[in-house]
Design a protein around this motif. Structure first.
Motif, PDB file in Angstrom:
ATOM      1  N   PRO A  28      20.115   1.060  47.541  1.00 44.73           N
ATOM      2  CA  PRO A  28      21.089   2.072  47.284  1.00 44.73           C
ATOM      3  C   PRO A  28      20.746   3.501  47.430  1.00 44.73           C
ATOM      4  N   SER A  29      21.967   4.326  47.975  1.00 46.95           N
ATOM      5  CA  SER A  29      21.265   5.844  48.269  1.00 46.95           C
ATOM      6  C   SER A  29      21.753   6.573  46.931  1.00 46.95           C
ATOM      7  N   LYS A  30      22.261   5.920  45.739  1.00 49.00           N
ATOM      8  CA  LYS A  30      22.432   6.388  44.611  1.00 49.00           C
ATOM      9  C   LYS A  30      21.539   5.813  43.533  1.00 49.00           C
ATOM     10  N   LEU A  31      21.053   6.631  42.753  1.00 46.58           N
ATOM     11  CA  LEU A  31      20.251   6.072  41.506  1.00 46.58           C
ATOM     12  C   LEU A  31      20.997   5.840  40.341  1.00 46.58           C
ATOM     13  N   ALA A  47      19.305  20.552  40.913  1.00 41.83           N
ATOM     14  CA  ALA A  47      19.184  19.758  42.172  1.00 41.83           C
ATOM     15  C   ALA A  47      20.207  18.650  41.973  1.00 41.83           C
ATOM     16  N   THR A  48      20.620  18.004  42.899  1.00 40.31           N
ATOM     17  CA  THR A  48      21.447  17.035  42.932  1.00 40.31           C
ATOM     18  C   THR A  48      20.670  15.618  43.417  1.00 40.31           C
ATOM     19  N   LYS A  49      19.521  15.621  43.971  1.00 37.51           N
ATOM     20  CA  LYS A  49      18.876  14.380  44.274  1.00 37.51           C
ATOM     21  C   LYS A  49      17.355  14.345  43.783  1.00 37.51           C
ATOM     22  N   LEU A  50      17.080  13.093  43.535  1.00 35.47           N
ATOM     23  CA  LEU A  50      15.794  12.507  43.184  1.00 35.47           C
ATOM     24  C   LEU A  50      15.123  11.757  43.856  1.00 35.47           C
ATOM     25  N   GLY A 102      15.220  11.898  46.994  1.00 38.97           N
ATOM     26  CA  GLY A 102      16.057  11.467  48.285  1.00 38.97           C
ATOM     27  C   GLY A 102      17.279  10.885  47.975  1.00 38.97           C
ATOM     28  N   LYS A 103      17.682  10.340  46.807  1.00 42.05           N
ATOM     29  CA  LYS A 103      18.685   9.689  46.522  1.00 42.05           C
ATOM     30  C   LYS A 103      19.500  10.302  45.497  1.00 42.05           C
ATOM     31  N   ARG A 104      21.007  10.261  45.569  1.00 42.58           N
ATOM     32  CA  ARG A 104      21.882  11.002  44.608  1.00 42.58           C
ATOM     33  C   ARG A 104      21.501  10.599  43.362  1.00 42.58           C
ATOM     34  N   ALA A 105      21.457  11.699  42.399  1.00 39.77           N
ATOM     35  CA  ALA A 105      20.780  11.529  41.146  1.00 39.77           C
ATOM     36  C   ALA A 105      22.223  11.236  40.064  1.00 39.77           C
ATOM     37  N   PRO A 106      22.068  10.473  38.935  1.00 46.55           N
ATOM     38  CA  PRO A 106      23.290   9.842  38.326  1.00 46.55           C
ATOM     39  C   PRO A 106      23.876  11.184  37.543  1.00 46.55           C
ATOM     40  N   LYS A 107      23.066  12.231  37.361  1.00 45.50           N
ATOM     41  CA  LYS A 107      23.328  13.503  36.625  1.00 45.50           C
ATOM     42  C   LYS A 107      22.999  14.510  37.467  1.00 45.50           C
ATOM     43  N   VAL A 108      23.375  15.811  37.177  1.00 43.10           N
ATOM     44  CA  VAL A 108      22.935  16.823  37.793  1.00 43.10           C
ATOM     45  C   VAL A 108      21.287  17.234  37.014  1.00 43.10           C
ATOM     46  N   VAL A 109      20.357  17.578  38.090  1.00 45.07           N
ATOM     47  CA  VAL A 109      19.033  17.708  37.598  1.00 45.07           C
ATOM     48  C   VAL A 109      18.859  19.230  37.394  1.00 45.07           C
ATOM     49  N   LEU A 110      18.376  19.709  36.040  1.00 43.33           N
ATOM     50  CA  LEU A 110      18.281  21.014  35.803  1.00 43.33           C
ATOM     51  C   LEU A 110      16.783  21.271  35.433  1.00 43.33           C
ATOM     52  N   SER A 111      16.250  22.520  35.568  1.00 47.72           N
ATOM     53  CA  SER A 111      15.032  23.226  34.962  1.00 47.72           C
ATOM     54  C   SER A 111      14.978  24.294  34.748  1.00 47.72           C
ATOM     55  N   LYS A 112      14.263  24.739  33.709  1.00 47.58           N
ATOM     56  CA  LYS A 112      14.240  26.105  33.181  1.00 47.58           C
ATOM     57  C   LYS A 112      12.854  26.765  33.977  1.00 47.58           C
TER      58      LYS A 112
END
Ligand SMILES: Nc1ncnc2c1ncn2[C@@H]1O[C@H](COP(=O)(O)OP(=O)(O)OP(=O)(O)O)[C@@H](O)[C@H]1O
Ligand SMILES: [Mg+2]
Length: 372
Positions: free
Chosen positions: A2-5, A35-38, A40-50
């Motif tokens: 699957p292309s989505k996690l 980021a939106t992918k982890l 290379g696959k679409r992440a289930p939620k938005v990925v954020l970092s400080k």
């Protein structure tokens, strides 16, 4: 595959790859990157970092530190921390691969870096390129103009008041302006380049020491207070040993110890030829090879103190590429080298007892040997 996690694939501690962009969402501004992918696959939620060490557009290895609202499909976010940048590339210049790897580690750790190399070997260009490549605002500061300890932060200006009486006022330096901007806006990152660090008085350099160790603060004479230096400020200094014979560093051990030293040298002949051929295609590889060969011989000559800058080989090629020299390049080359190579040393090219004369001797011998 699957292309989505799914949420089940993501747990605190999971290590994955991501490519970030600056986070545009106002209400989550604390998170600098998104980021939106982890992997290379679409992440289930938005990925954020400080993490300010992340560079947008560059592949990063990250570790999940928190999953907010794990059960909700439409809400929450995945917070990650940077483990490692997976690419480190400095465009527009040749960099020794070992130096490149060391720099990657030092920059990821936010260590102060001391570039040590002969004149014109690319220290300033490297610092600028790091700035561009890693999204820092570049602050160039030449330490040779520093006399007093406070000169790093402010310069004392005397001007006349309305009544004509002289008044003195502190003007902030570029360093102070950058430190204050970094304090007020944690999204801005600054690379402070301290050029010719060895050329300022030791007492003045001592004032910088607390800025360079874990204390991370510096005295601001304008406010009479110490200013804390945010982690988003990276220091790189450069020293030029100049004359190899008299060239001690003049930086004491305690000061040196606050930097990770990186020794640089001139780029290898083949790389210098490649770089100049790209800049000056009209000149032709054969001629450029001769110019670089002569430069290398001069750099290696024990009787000549200082090295020969890449500015010198670049200057020769700039002459040769110009239409006024284009029709008789081979004939004009020795004349050009008299100034561009020999003129960078003391004395005169026709006086064999001087450094310029010794350089001329090397030039003549190399030119003879280059004849078919
Ligand atoms: N490794 C390199 N790759 C590409 N260009 C280089 C390299 N080294 C030197 N140059 C060229 O040489 C010129 C001088 O480089 P730079 O000003 O960075 O030298 P420097 O080491 O800072 O010299 P100085 O000690 O005199 O300050 C640059 O304009 C650049 O074009
Ligand atoms: Mg320089």
């Amino acid at each position: 595959m699957p292309s989505k996690l799914s949420s089940e694939d993501i747990h605190v501690g999971t290590v994955m790859e991501a490519v970030f962009e600056p986070n545009p969402v106002e209400k989550s501004r604390d998170f600098l990157y998104r980021a939106t992918k982890l992997d290379g696959k679409r992440a289930p939620k938005v990925v954020l970092s400080k993490d300010p060490r992340i560079r947008s557009g560059v592949r990063c290895l990250v570790r999940v530190t928190r999953v907010e609202k794990k059960q909700r499909e439409d809400r929450g976010y995945i917070e990650v921390e940077l483990l490692q940048l997976l690419e480190f590339e400095i465009a527009d210049m040749w960099l020794d691969p070992i130096v490149s790897r060391k720099l990657q580690v030092l920059l990821e750790n936010g260590r102060n870096i001391l570039l040590d190399g002969p004149q014109g070997c690319g220290k300033t260009v490297l610092a600028r390129s790091i700035g561009t490549a890693m999204g820092y605002e570049f602050v160039f500061f030449n330490c040779s103009a520093v006399v007093e300890a406070t000169d790093f932060i402010a310069t004392l200006q005397v001007r006349s008041s309305e009544s004509g009486a002289p008044v003195t006022a502190f003007l902030p330096t570029e360093i102070l302006i950058a430190l204050e901007a970094a304090q007020t806006d944690h999204r801005r990152r600054f690379l402070v380049f301290l050029d010719e660090l060895n050329r300022c008085p030791e007492s003045a350099r001592n004032a910088l020491m607390p800025a360079l160790d874990t204390t991370r603060r510096i005295f601001n004479p304008i406010t009479n207070q110490f200013l804390a230096i945010p982690d988003t400020v990276q220091f790189i200094a450069a020293v030029n040993r100049g004359d190899e014979f008299s060239g001690t560093f003049n930086i004491d051990a305690a000061q040196l110890d606050r930097f990770a030293p990186i020794a640089m040298d001139y780029l290898p002949a083949a790389e210098e030829v490649r770089m100049l051929s790209k800049r000056y295609p009209e000149v032709g590889d054969d001629t450029i090879r001769i110019v670089v060969d002569i430069a290398q011989r001069i750099r290696g000559a024990a009787e000549l103190g200082a090295g020969l800058s890449v500015r010198a080989t670049d200057e020769v090629c700039a002459y040769l590429s110009h239409p006024v020299f284009a029709h008789d390049r081979a004939k004009m080359l020795p004349e050009i080298l008299k100034d561009s190579f020999c003129g960078r040393y003391g004395g005169r090219w026709h006086d064999a007892t001087t450094e310029a004369g010794a350089a001329w001797g090397i030039v003549q011998k190399a030119l003879r040997e280059s004849q078919p």
